[in-house]
Design an enzyme around this catalytic site. Structure first.
Site, mmCIF file in Angstrom:
data_model
loop_
_atom_site.group_PDB
_atom_site.id
_atom_site.type_symbol
_atom_site.label_atom_id
_atom_site.label_comp_id
_atom_site.label_asym_id
_atom_site.label_seq_id
_atom_site.Cartn_x
_atom_site.Cartn_y
_atom_site.Cartn_z
ATOM 1 N N SER A 178 13.054 0.186 8.094
ATOM 2 C CA SER A 178 11.639 0.735 8.361
ATOM 3 C C SER A 178 11.045 -1.390 9.036
ATOM 4 O O SER A 178 11.610 -2.318 8.105
ATOM 5 C CB SER A 178 11.054 1.113 7.004
ATOM 6 O OG SER A 178 9.428 1.176 7.171
ATOM 7 N N TYR A 200 9.983 2.143 -2.954
ATOM 8 C CA TYR A 200 10.212 2.556 -1.617
ATOM 9 C C TYR A 200 10.890 1.489 -0.295
ATOM 10 O O TYR A 200 11.812 0.737 -0.088
ATOM 11 C CB TYR A 200 9.046 3.388 -0.975
ATOM 12 C CG TYR A 200 9.896 4.058 -0.058
ATOM 13 C CD1 TYR A 200 10.531 4.048 0.444
ATOM 14 C CD2 TYR A 200 8.971 2.791 1.351
ATOM 15 C CE1 TYR A 200 11.103 4.970 2.221
ATOM 16 C CE2 TYR A 200 9.023 3.235 2.700
ATOM 17 C CZ TYR A 200 10.104 3.742 3.081
ATOM 18 O OH TYR A 200 10.540 4.287 4.168
ATOM 19 N N LYS A 205 14.836 -0.349 0.895
ATOM 20 C CA LYS A 205 15.230 -0.909 2.144
ATOM 21 C C LYS A 205 15.546 -2.119 2.441
ATOM 22 O O LYS A 205 16.104 -2.650 3.324
ATOM 23 C CB LYS A 205 13.640 -0.761 3.210
ATOM 24 C CG LYS A 205 13.335 1.171 3.267
ATOM 25 C CD LYS A 205 14.229 2.030 4.148
ATOM 26 C CE LYS A 205 13.605 3.512 4.019
ATOM 27 N NZ LYS A 205 14.769 4.317 4.837
ATOM 28 N N ILE A 233 -10.561 8.906 6.626
ATOM 29 C CA ILE A 233 -9.799 7.697 7.382
ATOM 30 C C ILE A 233 -10.081 5.947 6.245
ATOM 31 O O ILE A 233 -11.187 5.832 5.723
ATOM 32 C CB ILE A 233 -10.593 7.510 8.592
ATOM 33 C CG1 ILE A 233 -10.356 7.941 9.612
ATOM 34 C CG2 ILE A 233 -10.241 5.983 8.887
ATOM 35 C CD1 ILE A 233 -10.844 8.192 10.199
ATOM 36 N N ARG A 279 -1.158 0.120 14.056
ATOM 37 C CA ARG A 279 0.007 0.417 13.899
ATOM 38 C C ARG A 279 0.928 0.738 14.946
ATOM 39 O O ARG A 279 -0.430 0.670 16.037
ATOM 40 C CB ARG A 279 -0.317 1.449 13.086
ATOM 41 C CG ARG A 279 -0.416 1.871 11.401
ATOM 42 C CD ARG A 279 0.766 0.651 10.455
ATOM 43 N NE ARG A 279 0.034 1.072 9.396
ATOM 44 C CZ ARG A 279 -0.924 0.412 8.696
ATOM 45 N NH1 ARG A 279 -1.312 -0.682 9.469
ATOM 46 N NH2 ARG A 279 -1.073 -0.100 7.684
HETATM 47 N N1 UFG Z 1 -4.513 6.635 6.780
HETATM 48 C C1 UFG Z 1 -6.060 7.230 6.991
HETATM 49 N N2 UFG Z 1 -5.892 8.086 6.752
HETATM 50 C C2 UFG Z 1 -4.988 9.574 5.648
HETATM 51 C C3 UFG Z 1 -3.387 8.613 6.084
HETATM 52 C C4 UFG Z 1 -3.415 7.517 6.354
HETATM 53 O O1 UFG Z 1 -6.311 6.893 7.674
HETATM 54 O O2 UFG Z 1 -4.769 10.459 5.578
HETATM 55 C C5 UFG Z 1 -4.194 5.669 7.367
HETATM 56 C C6 UFG Z 1 -3.724 4.828 6.583
HETATM 57 O O3 UFG Z 1 -4.844 3.893 5.932
HETATM 58 C C7 UFG Z 1 -2.522 3.364 7.590
HETATM 59 C C8 UFG Z 1 -2.290 4.301 9.110
HETATM 60 O O4 UFG Z 1 -3.133 5.959 8.410
HETATM 61 O O5 UFG Z 1 -3.679 2.392 8.512
HETATM 62 C C9 UFG Z 1 -1.203 5.083 8.686
HETATM 63 O O6 UFG Z 1 -0.713 4.995 7.924
HETATM 64 P P1 UFG Z 1 0.617 6.567 7.483
HETATM 65 O O7 UFG Z 1 0.742 6.754 6.271
HETATM 66 O O8 UFG Z 1 0.647 7.217 8.733
HETATM 67 O O9 UFG Z 1 1.748 4.889 7.820
HETATM 68 P P2 UFG Z 1 2.069 3.533 6.745
HETATM 69 O O10 UFG Z 1 1.296 2.536 8.035
HETATM 70 O O11 UFG Z 1 0.717 3.787 5.528
HETATM 71 O O12 UFG Z 1 2.815 4.141 6.001
HETATM 72 C C10 UFG Z 1 4.302 3.663 7.273
HETATM 73 C C11 UFG Z 1 5.962 4.276 6.924
HETATM 74 C C12 UFG Z 1 6.645 4.499 5.282
HETATM 75 C C13 UFG Z 1 5.906 2.619 4.451
HETATM 76 C C14 UFG Z 1 5.111 1.843 4.957
HETATM 77 C C15 UFG Z 1 4.498 0.516 4.447
HETATM 78 O O13 UFG Z 1 5.784 5.543 7.239
HETATM 79 O O14 UFG Z 1 7.731 4.653 5.380
HETATM 80 O O15 UFG Z 1 4.437 2.178 6.589
HETATM 81 O O16 UFG Z 1 3.327 0.494 4.182
HETATM 82 F F1 UFG Z 1 6.082 2.506 3.389
#
Ligand code: UFG
Length: 342
Positions: free
Chosen positions: A127, A152, A156, A220, A234
């Protein structure tokens, strides 16, 4: 004779999409899963999409060393893709032993059994979390890893190191680690997709469940980040594109095309998209209004990360092809498919 690929965790979100792409590329697939975080919905979907009722499925945990050993002696396995792992960041902070116990032991058992049974090729599902908050964008495979902020994420990093060290020590195996950015979407057939248990942690399942009325409002997390619109950036990668990267990596191993015994590839689009842009794109392509509000930042979120996918483009001959619109339409079609079932 076609080569057989073992997909551990093959009934889950990424594993099921990879199984489809492998079968469609002409490989035999053996699916194994302990079903601890999924049901048979996706495996049934895989059978429908591929028209293959006979895909072998073994319910087992790779933490069970004897069962892992038996699997490798019962089947001739040419390559293994190891997905089987727990993946909830927050839960890993609350219960680190659950994560270290499961994610590390299962991989150690898989590598050990692969070695003993003449399976040379091991692909690990890593990841972009290993990069932490990068100092420079986009990140290449040479970008230094940062100390992990969650157990987690640490599993990785440790699993990558286990694979690197084992490949260095045991000439009979070789390995590839794929570092995924943010996988989203669903198969265009709407027969397989993400099936989070309980309240989703990730953005896109939360969006689709809000659109479906299963959640009242999307939160958000923060719009005061130092980014163009204040929300996090992202690299959202379509799940089918991501799955195809695995087929390319498996072919690279099986066709003896690897340049080193251990290789790492970023799997991303190379395009950053903000959370707000993603939400807007979802509304536009699916022609609906999403109930959302801005709330404070979520602890542990990184501000921005996106991939430099050049290495995967050049060496794997792989490139992300699906547009954000296609991906978000597929995500919504999958959610509607689930609504129809309930
Ligand atoms: N977000 C929201 N609202 C939500 C969910 C997410 O605003 O309900 C935002 C988060 O703050 C972030 C973005 O959307 O800015 C993406 O969030 P995700 O949870 O979908 O994904 P992440 O980038 O946090 O997670 C990813 C991978 C994980 C990993 C992680 C490490 O999915 O497996 O990065 O930080 F571990």
């Amino acid at each position: 004779m076609s080569k057989r690929v073992l997909v551990s965790g093959g009934a889950g979100y990424i594993g099921s999409h990879v199984t489809v792409e492998l079968i469609q590329a002409g490989y035999e697939v053996l699916v194994a899963d302990d079903m601890s975080n999924c049901d048979l919905t996706c495996f049934e979907g895989v059978k429908k999409i591929t028209g293959r009722e006979d895909i072998p499925f073994v319910k087992m945990s790779f933490c069970d060393e004897a069962a892992t050993e038996k699997l490798f002696s019962d089947w001739k396995i040419d390559a293994v893709i190891h997905f089987a792992a727990f993946k909830a960041v927050g839960e890993s902070v609350e219960d680190p032993l659950k994560y270290y116990g499961n994610n590390l032991n299962s991989f150690v058992n898989v590598i050990g059994a692969a070695r003993r049974h003449g399976c040379r090729n091991i692909l690990f599902s890593s990841s972009a979390t290993v990069y932490g908050e990068p100092d420079k964008q986009p990140v290449t495979e040479q970008t230094p890893r940062k100390p992990s902020t969650s157990p987690y994420g640490n599993t990785k990093q440790i699993c990558e190191d286990i694979l690197r060290d084992c490949v260095a020590a045991y000439p009979e195996i070789r390995g590839i680690a794929l570092r995924y950015f943010n996988p989203i979407g669903a198969h265009p057939s709407a027969l397989i997709g993400e099936l989070p248990r309980g309240v989703p942690n990730n953005l896109v399942p939360y969006i689709t469940q809000t659109a479906a009325g299963r959640r009242e409002c999307l939160n958000i997390f923060g719009n005061d980040y130092p980014t163009p619109d204040g929300t996090c950036l992202r690299d959202f990668i379509d799940i089918v594109d991501l799955a195809r990267a695995h087929v390319c990596a498996v072919a690279r191993m099986l066709d003896d095309k690897m340049e080193k015994e251990y290789e790492i590839f970023n799997v991303g689009t190379g395009r950053p998209l903000s959370v707000m842009e993603l939400v807007n794109a979802f509304q536009k392509v699916n022609n609906l209004k999403l109930n959302y509000k801005i709330v404070p930042r979520r602890a542990g979120d990184i501000i921005a990360i996106w991939a430099d996918p050049t290495l995967a483009n050049e060496k794997l001959g792989w490139k992300a092809t699906r547009t954000t619109e296609e991906t978000l339409a597929a995500a919504w079609a999958w959610e509607k498919h689930l609504m129809g079932k309930n």
